[in-house]
Scaffold this motif. Structure first.
Motif, PDB file in Angstrom:
ATOM      1  N   ILE A 149       0.862  -1.180   0.000  1.00 15.70           N
ATOM      2  CA  ILE A 149       0.000   0.000   0.000  1.00 15.70           C
ATOM      3  C   ILE A 149       0.898   1.229   0.000  1.00 15.70           C
ATOM      4  O   ILE A 149       1.793   1.352   0.840  1.00 15.70           O
ATOM      5  N   THR A 150       0.663   2.134  -0.941  1.00 14.33           N
ATOM      6  CA  THR A 150       1.408   3.386  -0.975  1.00 14.33           C
ATOM      7  C   THR A 150       0.493   4.525  -0.528  1.00 14.33           C
ATOM      8  O   THR A 150      -0.659   4.615  -0.956  1.00 14.33           O
ATOM      9  N   ILE A 151       1.028   5.382   0.341  1.00 12.13           N
ATOM     10  CA  ILE A 151       0.313   6.558   0.828  1.00 12.13           C
ATOM     11  C   ILE A 151       1.106   7.786   0.410  1.00 12.13           C
ATOM     12  O   ILE A 151       2.316   7.858   0.635  1.00 12.13           O
ATOM     13  N   VAL A 185       1.177  -6.199   6.100  1.00 13.79           N
ATOM     14  CA  VAL A 185       1.128  -5.571   4.786  1.00 13.79           C
ATOM     15  C   VAL A 185       2.215  -4.499   4.682  1.00 13.79           C
ATOM     16  O   VAL A 185       2.534  -3.807   5.655  1.00 13.79           O
ATOM     17  N   GLU A 186       2.813  -4.381   3.510  1.00 17.08           N
ATOM     18  CA  GLU A 186       3.882  -3.406   3.313  1.00 17.08           C
ATOM     19  C   GLU A 186       3.286  -2.022   3.097  1.00 17.08           C
ATOM     20  O   GLU A 186       2.378  -1.834   2.271  1.00 17.08           O
ATOM     21  N   ILE A 187       3.780  -1.035   3.824  1.00 22.00           N
ATOM     22  CA  ILE A 187       3.323   0.345   3.688  1.00 22.00           C
ATOM     23  C   ILE A 187       4.494   1.210   3.247  1.00 22.00           C
ATOM     24  O   ILE A 187       5.539   1.236   3.888  1.00 22.00           O
ATOM     25  N   MET A 188       4.299   1.901   2.142  1.00 19.12           N
ATOM     26  CA  MET A 188       5.272   2.895   1.686  1.00 19.12           C
ATOM     27  C   MET A 188       4.589   4.258   1.732  1.00 19.12           C
ATOM     28  O   MET A 188       3.469   4.409   1.243  1.00 19.12           O
ATOM     29  N   LEU A 189       5.255   5.239   2.329  1.00 23.22           N
ATOM     30  CA  LEU A 189       4.705   6.591   2.389  1.00 23.22           C
ATOM     31  C   LEU A 189       5.671   7.546   1.712  1.00 23.22           C
ATOM     32  O   LEU A 189       6.869   7.522   1.994  1.00 23.22           O
ATOM     33  N   ILE A 190       5.132   8.384   0.824  1.00 19.05           N
ATOM     34  CA  ILE A 190       5.958   9.331   0.078  1.00 19.05           C
ATOM     35  C   ILE A 190       5.581  10.752   0.504  1.00 19.05           C
ATOM     36  O   ILE A 190       4.422  11.157   0.414  1.00 19.05           O
ATOM     37  N   SER A 191       6.560  11.494   1.003  1.00 21.65           N
ATOM     38  CA  SER A 191       6.345  12.894   1.366  1.00 21.65           C
ATOM     39  C   SER A 191       7.693  13.607   1.394  1.00 21.65           C
ATOM     40  O   SER A 191       8.739  12.966   1.555  1.00 21.65           O
ATOM     41  N   PRO A 192       7.712  14.934   1.262  1.00 24.45           N
ATOM     42  CA  PRO A 192       8.983  15.662   1.199  1.00 24.45           C
ATOM     43  C   PRO A 192       9.803  15.594   2.478  1.00 24.45           C
ATOM     44  O   PRO A 192      11.029  15.676   2.427  1.00 24.45           O
ATOM     45  N   LYS A 193       9.138  15.474   3.637  1.00 23.27           N
ATOM     46  CA  LYS A 193       9.857  15.448   4.907  1.00 23.27           C
ATOM     47  C   LYS A 193       9.218  14.433   5.856  1.00 23.27           C
ATOM     48  O   LYS A 193       8.014  14.202   5.802  1.00 23.27           O
TER      49      LYS A 193
END
Length: 375
Positions: A4-6, A27-35
């Motif tokens: 799951i990508t957030i 479950v694998e969690i990937m989170l994308i954010s600048p900081k």
């Protein structure tokens, strides 16, 4: 293993993380954010008076991500490919089995001269700029106001502007300087705070009158300068302008095939699914959701949507249909640095509690409790 990508590490994105981890530890969690940080926007109102500072507002998330077993990608997002299964960033493309978009909204800055105004909810630096400007002023005219997105009625954030308005009045009185300043509240709406309910409008206007705050209501804005606010109904002096524009969608939405509302947000159904997509969800300020015009863009609403979306993500990955909906609820404390007025509204009605010291303390305590879970 399913991934799951957030997108986004604000209120909605982090609530999605917590909700998923309560239901599924693997479950694998990937989170994308600048900081790797959360900016606690509700406390920005206390920065001008010195009652809050960076340590109270900017919360590092490294420990939280480690605890939740989240892979954090430090980057902006520039678009989507493969029907949402691929998230494109300047440093690479990341695949997912399901996507939650929680990247917030974008302020509409088309008004001529808007660079002359400070937009408080842009973050800590904006609140610090207000603090420094007010401190340096010996007196003068301060104008505080907000507007909306005419094509997206819910895409406005007016509540904090009432708090900055009343908070500055309280601060200047405490400093013994209020008699040197003229405060003016302005908005194109004839009834400011109407989404809070008629009683709230009356209460807010009554409070402004009691505090000797002038109002300029119901006139479309034309321009800001470094010394005045110009509207179709006239102009007035302003040495300092605090202004919250309406919101629209992120610029990277243009690099996707996702359905958009007329106001530029991602169109979602009651389950937070982006229309005509498979396993792509949106929560918080990024989305346009079915509901009444008064449905707020605030952290509480974002949390409710994120909790529903996270549960639906796990269900659809398990082959089930999305079934979790979110409660439509406006809930806030309009704070004035030493007192606060509680306001809530649901589809069944609303509740307003008069301004008192207890509500101010409650807002402080709630902020401490809320942030504690991310430390």
């Amino acid at each position: 293993m399913k991934k799951i990508t957030i997108i986004g590490s604000g209120f909605a994105g982090l609530t999605a993380v917590r909700t998923i981890r309560k239901k599924d530890k693997e479950v694998e969690i990937m989170l994308i954010s600048p900081k790797a940080e959360l900016v606690y926007m509700p406390s920005l109102i206390w920065v001008p008076s010195g009652a809050a500072s960076k340590k109270d507002i900017v919360i590092p998330l490294d420990n939280f991500f480690k605890r939740m077993n989240v892979v954090h990608i430090v980057s902006e997002v520039t678009g989507l490919e493969n029907k949402g299964r691929s998230v494109v960033t300047p440093i690479g493309t990341y695949e997912n089995d399901a996507l939650i978009i929680a990247s917030g909204g974008r302020f509409i800055k088309k008004l001529p001269g808007i660079e002359c105004a400070i937009t408080p909810c842009e973050g800590l630096s904006a609140a610090e700029a207000i603090r420094d400007r007010v401190k340096a002023m010996d007196g003068g005219d301060i104008a505080i106001g907000f507007s909306g997105n005419p094509k997206e009625p819910s895409a406005m954030r007016g509540g904090p502007m009432f708090e900055f308005l009343f908070g500055l009045d309280t601060q200047l009185r405490a400093e013994g300087r209020r008699n040197k300043f003229n405060l003016t509240f302005f908005t194109p709406a004839p009834k400011p705070g109407a989404r809070l309910g008629e009683k709230a409008v009356d209460g807010l206007l009554s409070e402004m009158k009691k505090r000797n705050i002038a109002t300029h209501l119901g006139h479309k804005m034309k321009q800001f300068t470094d010394s005045k606010v110009v509207t179709e109904g006239g102009e007035f002096a302003a040495d300092l302008i605090l202004f919250m524009p309406g919101m629209t969608g992120n610029t990277w939405f243009d690099n996707t095939d996702l359905a958009r509302s007329e106001g530029g947000m991602l169109k979602a159904n009651k389950f937070c699914e982006v229309e005509n997509t498979d396993k792509v969800f949106v929560v918080g300020d990024s989305g346009s959701f079915p509901g009444p015009e008064w449905m707020p863009k605030q952290a509480h609403m974002a949390d409710l949507q994120a909790a529903a979306a996270a549960q639906n993500v796990l269900d659809v990955l398990d082959g089930k249909a999305a079934s979790h909906t979110f409660k439509i609820e406006l809930m806030c404390i309009v704070d004035s640095n030493n007192k606060g007025m509680y306001v809530s509204r649901t589809l069944k009605g609303g509740l307003i509690l008069p301004s008192c010291r207890l509500m101010h303390l409650a807002k402080k305590v709630f902020g401490w409790w809320y942030l504690h879970q991310y430390k």
